[in-house]
Design a protein around this motif. Structure first.
Motif, PDB file in Angstrom:
ATOM      1  N   GLY A 185       0.889  -1.135   0.061  1.00 46.15           N
ATOM      2  CA  GLY A 185       0.113   0.039   0.022  1.00 46.15           C
ATOM      3  C   GLY A 185       0.667   1.278   0.026  1.00 46.15           C
ATOM      4  N   ARG A 186       1.988   1.321   0.899  1.00 48.52           N
ATOM      5  CA  ARG A 186       2.844   2.227   0.763  1.00 48.52           C
ATOM      6  C   ARG A 186       3.517   2.623  -0.448  1.00 48.52           C
ATOM      7  N   LEU A 187       3.691   1.380  -0.996  1.00 52.36           N
ATOM      8  CA  LEU A 187       4.486   1.378  -2.522  1.00 52.36           C
ATOM      9  C   LEU A 187       3.467   2.116  -3.572  1.00 52.36           C
ATOM     10  N   GLN A 188       2.089   1.817  -3.436  1.00 50.99           N
ATOM     11  CA  GLN A 188       1.206   2.620  -4.240  1.00 50.99           C
ATOM     12  C   GLN A 188       1.131   3.907  -4.187  1.00 50.99           C
ATOM     13  N   GLN A 189       1.234   4.353  -2.667  1.00 50.87           N
ATOM     14  CA  GLN A 189       1.191   5.887  -2.466  1.00 50.87           C
ATOM     15  C   GLN A 189       2.431   6.485  -2.789  1.00 50.87           C
ATOM     16  N   ILE A 190       3.479   6.050  -2.772  1.00 51.79           N
ATOM     17  CA  ILE A 190       4.787   6.698  -2.992  1.00 51.79           C
ATOM     18  C   ILE A 190       4.676   6.615  -4.491  1.00 51.79           C
ATOM     19  N   LEU A 191       4.428   5.756  -5.269  1.00 48.65           N
ATOM     20  CA  LEU A 191       4.477   5.686  -7.016  1.00 48.65           C
ATOM     21  C   LEU A 191       3.664   6.480  -7.490  1.00 48.65           C
ATOM     22  N   GLY A 192       2.267   6.589  -6.865  1.00 42.63           N
ATOM     23  CA  GLY A 192       1.352   7.309  -7.491  1.00 42.63           C
ATOM     24  C   GLY A 192       0.489   6.470  -8.636  1.00 42.63           C
ATOM     25  N   THR A 193      -0.543   7.341  -9.085  1.00 43.92           N
ATOM     26  CA  THR A 193      -1.545   6.726 -10.212  1.00 43.92           C
ATOM     27  C   THR A 193      -0.915   6.240 -11.448  1.00 43.92           C
ATOM     28  N   GLU A 194       0.195   6.867 -11.593  1.00 49.50           N
ATOM     29  CA  GLU A 194       1.157   6.185 -12.854  1.00 49.50           C
ATOM     30  C   GLU A 194       1.544   4.838 -12.910  1.00 49.50           C
ATOM     31  N   TYR A 195       1.286   4.246 -11.679  1.00 47.73           N
ATOM     32  CA  TYR A 195       1.545   2.807 -11.445  1.00 47.73           C
ATOM     33  C   TYR A 195       0.274   2.186 -10.760  1.00 47.73           C
ATOM     34  N   ALA A 196       0.262   0.781 -11.077  1.00 49.31           N
ATOM     35  CA  ALA A 196      -0.965   0.096 -10.295  1.00 49.31           C
ATOM     36  C   ALA A 196      -0.161  -1.054  -9.852  1.00 49.31           C
ATOM     37  N   ILE A 197      -0.340  -1.174  -8.473  1.00 52.28           N
ATOM     38  CA  ILE A 197       0.081  -2.263  -7.532  1.00 52.28           C
ATOM     39  C   ILE A 197      -0.873  -3.336  -7.419  1.00 52.28           C
ATOM     40  N   ILE A 198      -0.496  -4.567  -7.450  1.00 55.80           N
ATOM     41  CA  ILE A 198      -1.251  -5.680  -7.265  1.00 55.80           C
ATOM     42  C   ILE A 198      -0.813  -6.441  -6.244  1.00 55.80           C
ATOM     43  N   GLU A 199      -1.408  -6.754  -5.014  1.00 50.53           N
ATOM     44  CA  GLU A 199      -0.931  -7.473  -3.942  1.00 50.53           C
ATOM     45  C   GLU A 199      -1.201  -8.924  -3.949  1.00 50.53           C
ATOM     46  N   GLU A 200      -0.104  -9.630  -3.996  1.00 53.97           N
ATOM     47  CA  GLU A 200      -0.583 -11.012  -3.863  1.00 53.97           C
ATOM     48  C   GLU A 200       0.238 -11.795  -2.781  1.00 53.97           C
ATOM     49  N   GLY A 201      -0.299 -11.672  -1.348  1.00 54.15           N
ATOM     50  CA  GLY A 201       0.444 -12.104  -0.384  1.00 54.15           C
ATOM     51  C   GLY A 201      -0.178 -13.165   0.403  1.00 54.15           C
ATOM     52  N   LEU A 202       0.416 -14.359   0.886  1.00 52.83           N
ATOM     53  CA  LEU A 202      -0.196 -15.220   1.654  1.00 52.83           C
ATOM     54  C   LEU A 202       0.660 -15.838   2.793  1.00 52.83           C
ATOM     55  N   GLY A 203       0.332 -15.928   3.777  1.00 54.05           N
ATOM     56  CA  GLY A 203       1.247 -16.500   5.058  1.00 54.05           C
ATOM     57  C   GLY A 203       1.621 -17.571   4.680  1.00 54.05           C
ATOM     58  N   GLY A 204       2.756 -18.115   5.203  1.00 57.25           N
ATOM     59  CA  GLY A 204       3.153 -19.653   5.060  1.00 57.25           C
ATOM     60  C   GLY A 204       3.571 -19.938   3.797  1.00 57.25           C
ATOM     61  N   ARG A 205       3.638 -19.165   2.741  1.00 59.61           N
ATOM     62  CA  ARG A 205       3.515 -19.224   1.287  1.00 59.61           C
ATOM     63  C   ARG A 205       5.244 -19.776   1.002  1.00 59.61           C
ATOM     64  N   THR A 206       5.413 -20.872   0.463  1.00 63.31           N
ATOM     65  CA  THR A 206       6.769 -21.496   0.215  1.00 63.31           C
ATOM     66  C   THR A 206       7.100 -21.097  -1.308  1.00 63.31           C
ATOM     67  N   THR A 207       8.278 -21.225  -1.865  1.00 62.68           N
ATOM     68  CA  THR A 207       8.587 -21.172  -3.144  1.00 62.68           C
ATOM     69  C   THR A 207       8.029 -22.133  -4.044  1.00 62.68           C
ATOM     70  N   ASP A 208       8.225 -23.349  -3.615  1.00 58.77           N
ATOM     71  CA  ASP A 208       7.594 -24.814  -4.535  1.00 58.77           C
ATOM     72  C   ASP A 208       7.360 -25.938  -3.677  1.00 58.77           C
ATOM     73  N   LEU A 209       7.401 -25.864  -2.414  1.00 59.93           N
ATOM     74  CA  LEU A 209       7.307 -26.898  -1.509  1.00 59.93           C
ATOM     75  C   LEU A 209       5.865 -27.077  -1.142  1.00 59.93           C
ATOM     76  N   ASP A 210       5.645 -28.515  -0.794  1.00 55.64           N
ATOM     77  CA  ASP A 210       4.309 -28.623  -0.450  1.00 55.64           C
ATOM     78  C   ASP A 210       4.174 -28.603   1.105  1.00 55.64           C
ATOM     79  N   ASP A 211       3.397 -27.927   1.850  1.00 54.95           N
ATOM     80  CA  ASP A 211       3.450 -28.067   3.298  1.00 54.95           C
ATOM     81  C   ASP A 211       2.303 -29.137   3.823  1.00 54.95           C
ATOM     82  N   PRO A 212       3.011 -29.987   4.470  1.00 47.92           N
ATOM     83  CA  PRO A 212       2.147 -31.313   5.131  1.00 47.92           C
ATOM     84  C   PRO A 212       1.086 -30.559   5.871  1.00 47.92           C
ATOM     85  N   ASP A 213       1.244 -29.886   6.734  1.00 50.10           N
ATOM     86  CA  ASP A 213       0.183 -29.114   7.578  1.00 50.10           C
ATOM     87  C   ASP A 213      -0.739 -28.154   6.981  1.00 50.10           C
ATOM     88  N   ARG A 214      -0.385 -27.517   5.713  1.00 56.17           N
ATOM     89  CA  ARG A 214      -1.357 -26.653   5.056  1.00 56.17           C
ATOM     90  C   ARG A 214      -1.107 -26.923   3.558  1.00 56.17           C
TER      91      ARG A 214
END
Length: 220
Positions: A37-66
């Protein structure tokens, strides 16, 4: 949503530190606090920031618990969903260092090459080119923080050590694949749980990434 049709489009793909989990506990920082969100505010409306965050996300590992935390499985459809894109910012790696995975630093960095493969093979810009990639090495785990022992049961001393070596391994991959690179640990720190960004670090990370993106885009 930014409705400027010529906006420079930025996809930010990451884990709980992109989602905005506070180091003080569960929940999520408001959009005007977390770094995307701060990135969007700093860069302004000439940029469009799409946020795709997820807790516990690995690069390419399957988590046996999630069963939904393997980032690579979601990444390609995510690219298709959000294209056209101008740059993809990826900040992943610390969840791979959980003790249960026993993963080495070089393997984490190599997994990020697969993300570049996906970008080159799947995503596109409005002009029909390939979006740029910015690899962001994540913050260091900090065992000296007061709540680390209580909140970090999935990490051990080896995890902490590896987190300090991850930046150089990711830098090497970025250089090899001609991707952009910044090291978050040069400007930000973990909060009291030793895992998640401190509140003020969101601002500093946004500034670091904003500088890299604005320079690359030529719109600064």
């Amino acid at each position: 949503m930014i409705v400027n049709p010529s906006a420079f489009t930025v996809l930010c793909f990451g884990d709980s530190n992109t989602f905005g989990q506070p180091s003080e506990g569960r929940g999520r920082w408001p959009v005007d606090v977390r770094w995307t969100g701060r990135l969007q505010q700093i860069l302004g409306t000439e940029y469009a920031i799409i946020e795709e965050g997820l807790g516990g996300r690995t690069t390419d590992l399957d988590d046996p618990d999630r069963d939904d935390r393997n980032g690579r499985k979601y990444f390609q459809p995510c690219l298709r969903s959000h294209s056209p894109l101008d740059i993809v910012v990826i900040m992943l790696g610390n969840n791979d260092l959980k003790a249960k995975f026993g993963r080495e630093v070089d393997a984490v960095a190599t997994a990020l090459e697969g993300y570049i493969d996906n970008i080159e093979g799947t995503a596109w810009t409005r002009a029909g080119g390939v979006p740029a990639t910015l690899l962001v090495s994540p913050i260091h785990l900090d065992a000296d923080q007061p709540a680390f022992a209580e909140q970090s049961s999935e990490y051990d001393s080896e995890s902490v050590r590896k987190s300090r070596e991850l930046g150089e391994a990711i830098r090497h991959v970025a250089h090899k694949r001609r991707a952009l690179f910044v090291d978050a640990a040069t400007v930000v720190r973990a909060g009291i749980d030793g895992i998640h960004l401190s509140r003020d670090s969101h601002e500093q990370l946004a500034k670091l990434i904003a500088l890299e993106i604005s320079t690359m885009s030529g719109r600064n």
